[in-house]
Scaffold this motif. Structure first.
Motif, PDB file in Angstrom:
ATOM      1  N   GLU A 129      -7.442  18.376   5.961  1.00 23.61           N
ATOM      2  CA  GLU A 129      -6.548  17.222   5.863  1.00 23.61           C
ATOM      3  C   GLU A 129      -7.162  16.126   5.003  1.00 23.61           C
ATOM      4  O   GLU A 129      -8.276  15.667   5.268  1.00 23.61           O
ATOM      5  N   PHE A 130      -6.386  15.698   4.011  1.00 20.04           N
ATOM      6  CA  PHE A 130      -6.879  14.749   3.027  1.00 20.04           C
ATOM      7  C   PHE A 130      -5.809  13.715   2.715  1.00 20.04           C
ATOM      8  O   PHE A 130      -4.615  13.965   2.893  1.00 20.04           O
ATOM      9  N   THR A 131      -6.286  12.543   2.244  1.00 26.21           N
ATOM     10  CA  THR A 131      -5.364  11.448   1.969  1.00 26.21           C
ATOM     11  C   THR A 131      -5.771  10.718   0.699  1.00 26.21           C
ATOM     12  O   THR A 131      -6.961  10.490   0.463  1.00 26.21           O
ATOM     13  N   LEU A 132      -4.768  10.371  -0.096  1.00 30.11           N
ATOM     14  CA  LEU A 132      -4.960   9.467  -1.225  1.00 30.11           C
ATOM     15  C   LEU A 132      -4.275   8.160  -0.858  1.00 30.11           C
ATOM     16  O   LEU A 132      -3.112   8.154  -0.463  1.00 30.11           O
ATOM     17  N   GLN A 133      -5.014   7.068  -0.995  1.00 31.58           N
ATOM     18  CA  GLN A 133      -4.442   5.761  -0.686  1.00 31.58           C
ATOM     19  C   GLN A 133      -4.507   4.861  -1.909  1.00 31.58           C
ATOM     20  O   GLN A 133      -5.486   4.874  -2.658  1.00 31.58           O
ATOM     21  N   ILE A 134      -3.436   4.121  -2.093  1.00 34.21           N
ATOM     22  CA  ILE A 134      -3.381   3.071  -3.103  1.00 34.21           C
ATOM     23  C   ILE A 134      -3.233   1.776  -2.341  1.00 34.21           C
ATOM     24  O   ILE A 134      -2.254   1.582  -1.609  1.00 34.21           O
ATOM     25  N   SER A 135      -4.200   0.892  -2.480  1.00 36.32           N
ATOM     26  CA  SER A 135      -4.214  -0.304  -1.620  1.00 36.32           C
ATOM     27  C   SER A 135      -3.094  -1.281  -1.979  1.00 36.32           C
ATOM     28  O   SER A 135      -2.490  -1.887  -1.089  1.00 36.32           O
ATOM     29  N   ARG A 136      -2.834  -1.439  -3.263  1.00 35.07           N
ATOM     30  CA  ARG A 136      -1.759  -2.335  -3.720  1.00 35.07           C
ATOM     31  C   ARG A 136      -1.146  -1.699  -4.960  1.00 35.07           C
ATOM     32  O   ARG A 136      -1.776  -1.663  -6.013  1.00 35.07           O
ATOM     33  N   PRO A 166       0.819  -1.218   0.000  1.00 35.27           N
ATOM     34  CA  PRO A 166       0.000   0.000   0.000  1.00 35.27           C
ATOM     35  C   PRO A 166       0.848   1.261   0.000  1.00 35.27           C
ATOM     36  O   PRO A 166       2.035   1.227   0.353  1.00 35.27           O
ATOM     37  N   ALA A 167       0.208   2.365  -0.408  1.00 38.21           N
ATOM     38  CA  ALA A 167       0.870   3.669  -0.393  1.00 38.21           C
ATOM     39  C   ALA A 167      -0.146   4.718   0.033  1.00 38.21           C
ATOM     40  O   ALA A 167      -1.340   4.594  -0.262  1.00 38.21           O
ATOM     41  N   SER A 168       0.353   5.755   0.708  1.00 41.03           N
ATOM     42  CA  SER A 168      -0.531   6.797   1.203  1.00 41.03           C
ATOM     43  C   SER A 168       0.140   8.155   1.023  1.00 41.03           C
ATOM     44  O   SER A 168       1.321   8.317   1.331  1.00 41.03           O
ATOM     45  N   ILE A 169      -0.620   9.108   0.507  1.00 37.65           N
ATOM     46  CA  ILE A 169      -0.132  10.462   0.299  1.00 37.65           C
ATOM     47  C   ILE A 169      -1.031  11.422   1.060  1.00 37.65           C
ATOM     48  O   ILE A 169      -2.262  11.356   0.942  1.00 37.65           O
ATOM     49  N   SER A 170      -0.418  12.310   1.825  1.00 37.05           N
ATOM     50  CA  SER A 170      -1.155  13.284   2.607  1.00 37.05           C
ATOM     51  C   SER A 170      -1.177  14.644   1.913  1.00 37.05           C
ATOM     52  O   SER A 170      -0.206  15.034   1.250  1.00 37.05           O
ATOM     53  N   CYS A 171      -2.262  15.342   2.059  1.00 36.55           N
ATOM     54  CA  CYS A 171      -2.403  16.690   1.494  1.00 36.55           C
ATOM     55  C   CYS A 171      -3.094  17.561   2.541  1.00 36.55           C
ATOM     56  O   CYS A 171      -4.209  17.218   2.984  1.00 36.55           O
ATOM     57  N   ARG A 172      -2.449  18.654   2.926  1.00 37.31           N
ATOM     58  CA  ARG A 172      -3.023  19.568   3.901  1.00 37.31           C
ATOM     59  C   ARG A 172      -3.197  20.941   3.290  1.00 37.31           C
ATOM     60  O   ARG A 172      -2.331  21.413   2.556  1.00 37.31           O
ATOM     61  N   SER A 173      -4.313  21.570   3.586  1.00 32.07           N
ATOM     62  CA  SER A 173      -4.587  22.899   3.059  1.00 32.07           C
ATOM     63  C   SER A 173      -4.474  23.923   4.184  1.00 32.07           C
ATOM     64  O   SER A 173      -4.715  23.615   5.351  1.00 32.07           O
ATOM     65  N   SER A 174      -4.127  25.155   3.805  1.00 26.50           N
ATOM     66  CA  SER A 174      -3.944  26.203   4.810  1.00 26.50           C
ATOM     67  C   SER A 174      -5.273  26.808   5.265  1.00 26.50           C
ATOM     68  O   SER A 174      -5.301  27.581   6.228  1.00 26.50           O
ATOM     69  N   GLN A 175      -6.351  26.462   4.540  1.00 28.29           N
ATOM     70  CA  GLN A 175      -7.691  26.893   4.939  1.00 28.29           C
ATOM     71  C   GLN A 175      -8.655  25.736   4.697  1.00 28.29           C
ATOM     72  O   GLN A 175      -8.370  24.851   3.885  1.00 28.29           O
ATOM     73  N   SER A 176      -9.779  25.785   5.357  1.00 26.53           N
ATOM     74  CA  SER A 176     -10.801  24.780   5.119  1.00 26.53           C
ATOM     75  C   SER A 176     -11.246  24.817   3.653  1.00 26.53           C
ATOM     76  O   SER A 176     -11.366  25.891   3.059  1.00 26.53           O
ATOM     77  N   PRO A 183      -9.010   2.479 -11.201  1.00 29.20           N
ATOM     78  CA  PRO A 183      -9.097   1.224 -10.429  1.00 29.20           C
ATOM     79  C   PRO A 183      -9.532   1.475  -8.993  1.00 29.20           C
ATOM     80  O   PRO A 183      -9.190   2.507  -8.394  1.00 29.20           O
ATOM     81  N   ASP A 184     -10.263   0.515  -8.449  1.00 26.67           N
ATOM     82  CA  ASP A 184     -10.776   0.717  -7.090  1.00 26.67           C
ATOM     83  C   ASP A 184      -9.700   0.573  -6.016  1.00 26.67           C
ATOM     84  O   ASP A 184     -10.002   0.696  -4.825  1.00 26.67           O
ATOM     85  N   ARG A 185      -8.472   0.325  -6.408  1.00 27.66           N
ATOM     86  CA  ARG A 185      -7.390   0.335  -5.426  1.00 27.66           C
ATOM     87  C   ARG A 185      -7.018   1.767  -5.019  1.00 27.66           C
ATOM     88  O   ARG A 185      -6.310   1.972  -4.047  1.00 27.66           O
ATOM     89  N   PHE A 186      -7.537   2.764  -5.764  1.00 24.85           N
ATOM     90  CA  PHE A 186      -7.340   4.165  -5.415  1.00 24.85           C
ATOM     91  C   PHE A 186      -8.536   4.642  -4.586  1.00 24.85           C
ATOM     92  O   PHE A 186      -9.694   4.419  -4.970  1.00 24.85           O
ATOM     93  N   SER A 187      -8.264   5.319  -3.480  1.00 25.25           N
ATOM     94  CA  SER A 187      -9.347   5.874  -2.682  1.00 25.25           C
ATOM     95  C   SER A 187      -8.904   7.185  -2.056  1.00 25.25           C
ATOM     96  O   SER A 187      -7.711   7.394  -1.779  1.00 25.25           O
ATOM     97  N   GLY A 188      -9.871   8.073  -1.864  1.00 26.58           N
ATOM     98  CA  GLY A 188      -9.590   9.357  -1.248  1.00 26.58           C
ATOM     99  C   GLY A 188     -10.446   9.551  -0.012  1.00 26.58           C
ATOM    100  O   GLY A 188     -11.577   9.069   0.050  1.00 26.58           O
ATOM    101  N   SER A 189      -9.888  10.267   0.958  1.00 31.93           N
ATOM    102  CA  SER A 189     -10.634  10.520   2.193  1.00 31.93           C
ATOM    103  C   SER A 189     -10.178  11.855   2.774  1.00 31.93           C
ATOM    104  O   SER A 189      -9.204  12.459   2.320  1.00 31.93           O
ATOM    105  N   GLY A 190     -10.900  12.290   3.808  1.00 29.01           N
ATOM    106  CA  GLY A 190     -10.517  13.501   4.511  1.00 29.01           C
ATOM    107  C   GLY A 190     -11.638  14.501   4.601  1.00 29.01           C
ATOM    108  O   GLY A 190     -12.738  14.294   4.083  1.00 29.01           O
ATOM    109  N   SER A 191     -11.342  15.603   5.268  1.00 28.00           N
ATOM    110  CA  SER A 191     -12.297  16.692   5.408  1.00 28.00           C
ATOM    111  C   SER A 191     -11.571  17.926   5.922  1.00 28.00           C
ATOM    112  O   SER A 191     -10.444  17.816   6.437  1.00 28.00           O
TER     113      SER A 191
END
Lengths: 112, 116
Positions: A75-82, A18-28, A64-72
């Motif tokens: 703070e946000f994250t992109l994950q690649i499951s495999r 798996p791999a995970s990338i974080s993304c943070r914004s300076s404002q909501s 592909p469904d191995r890519f997923s995004g989350s956050g609010s």
């Protein structure tokens, strides 16, 4: 301007792991209409960016469904499951809530 | 959907260049359109956005007052007029379709090089 900060900037990954990338914004990134305009792009070498995820967690058709995004909020994250060999490239987050829309610096995903 | 840019090239500092983008495969006159640029080996920057009838235009601070965006809906075309060009304007310029605050469709890009 809203500053988008990605980490890590370089991500060596073993195939199948798996791999995970974080993304943070300076404002909501919550917009007045209730949407949160956080987008993830993939840019393969020599190609134009390709949208993968929109409004935080919606996967584009054909992605592909191995890519997923989350956050609010900020703070946000992109994950690649495999990770597969085809996933090599630079990944960018972008906010489309506050003009000028801004991108993160990019995260280069490479295979170990 | 297809977006094809043209008009790039080598220009001296202080010079001007006009980029064009021809769109096809969708109803051009109902979409916001924009330009995004990428300096060599660098990240992405939104340069300009324009609404469907051309009455609203937005620019990033670094180009405001030097660049103008326009469109001709009859010709399915988007334009970027770039004046007073500087070395840091050197980049690959992408034409993009704006879909609800983001970019689904991108052109292949056109290279602008500002150098003496």
């Amino acid at each position: 301007d809203v500053v988008m900060t990605q980490s890590p900037l370089s991500l060596p990954v073993t195939l199948g792991q798996p791999a995970s990338i974080s993304c943070r914004s300076s404002q909501s990134l919550a917009y007045s209409n209730g949407n949160t305009y956080l987008i993830w792009f993939q840019q393969r070498p020599g190609q134009s960016p390709r949208r993968l995820i929109y409004k935080v967690s919606n996967r584009d058709s054909g992605v592909p469904d191995r890519f997923s995004g989350s956050g609010s909020g900020t703070e946000f994250t992109l994950q690649i499951s495999r990770v597969e060999a085809d996933d090599v490239g630079v990944y960018y987050c972008m906010q489309g809530t506050h003009w000028p829309w801004t991108f993160g610096q990019g995260t280069e995903v490479e295979i170990k | 959907v297809q977006l094809v840019e043209s008009g790039g090239g080598l220009v001296q500092p202080g010079g001007s260049l006009r980029l064009s983008c021809v769109a096809s495969g969708f109803s051009f006159n109902v979409y916001w359109m924009g330009w995004v640029r990428q300096a060599p080996g660098k990240g992405l920057e939104c340069v300009a956005n324009i609404n469907p009838d051309g009455s609203q235009k937005y620019f990033v601070d670094s180009v405001r007052g030097r660049f103008t965006v326009s469109r001709d809906n009859a010709k399915n075309s988007l334009y970027l007029q770039m004046d007073s060009l500087r070395a840091d304007d050197t980049a690959l310029y992408y034409c993009v379709r704006n879909d609800d605050h983001d970019f689904v469709y991108w052109g292949p890009g056109v290279l602008v090089t500002v150098s003496s």
